[in-house]
Design an enzyme around this catalytic site. Structure first.
Site, short mmCIF file in Angstrom:
data_model
loop_
_atom_site.label_atom_id
_atom_site.label_comp_id
_atom_site.label_asym_id
_atom_site.label_seq_id
_atom_site.Cartn_x
_atom_site.Cartn_y
_atom_site.Cartn_z
N PRO A 86 0.82 -1.23 0.00
CA PRO A 86 0.00 0.00 0.00
C PRO A 86 0.85 1.27 0.00
O PRO A 86 0.35 2.34 -0.34
CB PRO A 86 -0.82 -0.09 1.29
CG PRO A 86 -0.50 -1.39 1.92
CD PRO A 86 0.55 -2.09 1.15
N GLU A 113 1.29 -8.85 8.74
CA GLU A 113 1.40 -7.45 9.18
C GLU A 113 2.33 -6.63 8.31
O GLU A 113 2.28 -5.42 8.29
CB GLU A 113 1.89 -7.41 10.63
CG GLU A 113 0.82 -7.68 11.64
CD GLU A 113 -0.40 -6.78 11.47
OE1 GLU A 113 -0.23 -5.55 11.46
OE2 GLU A 113 -1.52 -7.32 11.34
N ARG A 150 -3.43 -7.76 -21.17
CA ARG A 150 -4.29 -7.32 -22.28
C ARG A 150 -3.60 -6.33 -23.21
O ARG A 150 -4.05 -6.10 -24.32
CB ARG A 150 -5.63 -6.78 -21.75
CG ARG A 150 -5.54 -5.50 -20.98
CD ARG A 150 -6.87 -5.17 -20.31
NE ARG A 150 -7.87 -4.63 -21.22
CZ ARG A 150 -7.86 -3.39 -21.71
NH1 ARG A 150 -6.87 -2.57 -21.41
NH2 ARG A 150 -8.81 -2.98 -22.51
N ASP A 164 -9.43 3.08 -24.67
CA ASP A 164 -9.74 2.79 -23.26
C ASP A 164 -9.77 4.05 -22.42
O ASP A 164 -8.99 4.96 -22.66
CB ASP A 164 -8.61 1.95 -22.64
CG ASP A 164 -8.82 0.48 -22.83
OD1 ASP A 164 -9.91 0.10 -23.26
OD2 ASP A 164 -7.88 -0.27 -22.54
#
Ligand code: ADE
Length: 223
Positions: A86, A113, A150, A164
């Site tokens: 993160p 953790e 893709r 896109d």
């Protein structure tokens, strides 16, 4: 392209490589995906991969040794090692495009953790898929594999991703299919006019309108 996914939970990937476009890309040999359980690399007699944090605190922390040895056994000249976390750089379409040029990707899925800070030192890049905390890096790894695969030549028509959302910093224009009238809801006249120039203009306008309305921050970036 070859992708190695380092994970303690390879079964989490059951299914996603066996369906739809990812399956086709694998069958066509456009991408080769290997799931590597780094527990197999531990030198601990009890197969431990984690331990308690120095200084105290909750939870277990992934140790360096299994991940270092696993990465070292796989890494070659063309490899890019990515840690999913993160606190990495925010993942965006542009980064997907950049990574689709790489020959060998090694994705490390953290868990529990956290991981020993020194694991960052063997990584070329740290990536976050959004400002929220997941239980591990597996879902982020799936997001990367899907969005990168893709874009590989011959996986889907180039046309399909040229327009896109995000590819041109703009959101997608609206699309419609048959019937022309569905329960009183009509397809915009211009799309059935056969005038390709007008259709192009309309699509560009709609993309801009939608982006201004929903994601004005993207238009700022375009300047
Ligand atoms: N691991 C846990 N949460 C994550 C996130 N948001 N992005 C990447 N890796 C993660």
């Amino acid at each position: 392209m070859r992708i190695d996914i380092l994970t303690l939970f390879p079964n989490m990937f059951d299914g996603i490589f066996q369906e739809s476009i990812l399956k086709r890309a694998i069958d066509l040999g456009k991408v080769e995906i290997h799931l590597v359980n780094f527990r197999d690399f531990t030198e601990d007699p009890h197969h431990k991969v984690d331990d308690t944090p120095f200084g105290g605190g909750a939870g277990m922390v992934l140790m360096c040794q299994p991940i270092y040895d696993c990465v070292e056994s796989l890494r070659g000249e063309d490899s890019v090692v990515v840690l999913l976390t993160p606190d990495g750089v925010p993942y965006q379409q542009k980064l997907a495009s950049t990574l689709s040029q790489v020959k060998h990707l090694i994705l490390i899925c953290g868990h529990y953790e956290g991981f020993d800070e020194r694991i960052r030192e063997i990584c070329d890049m740290e990536i976050s898929i959004g400002d929220y905390v997941l239980t591990g890096g597996e879902i982020p790894a799936m997001v990367l594999v899907d969005s990168i695969t893709r874009l590989l030549p011959g996986v889907i028509l180039e046309e399909s991703y040229q327009n896109d959302s995000f590819q041109n910093q703009l959101l997608d224009y609206p699309t419609y299919t048959k019937p022309r009238n569905f329960r009183g809801r009509e397809v915009p006249e211009v799309l059935v006019s056969g005038d390709h120039k007008k259709i192009e203009e309309w699509r560009r306008e709609e993309s801009l309108r939608k982006t201004r309305e929903r994601r004005p921050d993207l238009i700022q970036e375009e300047k």
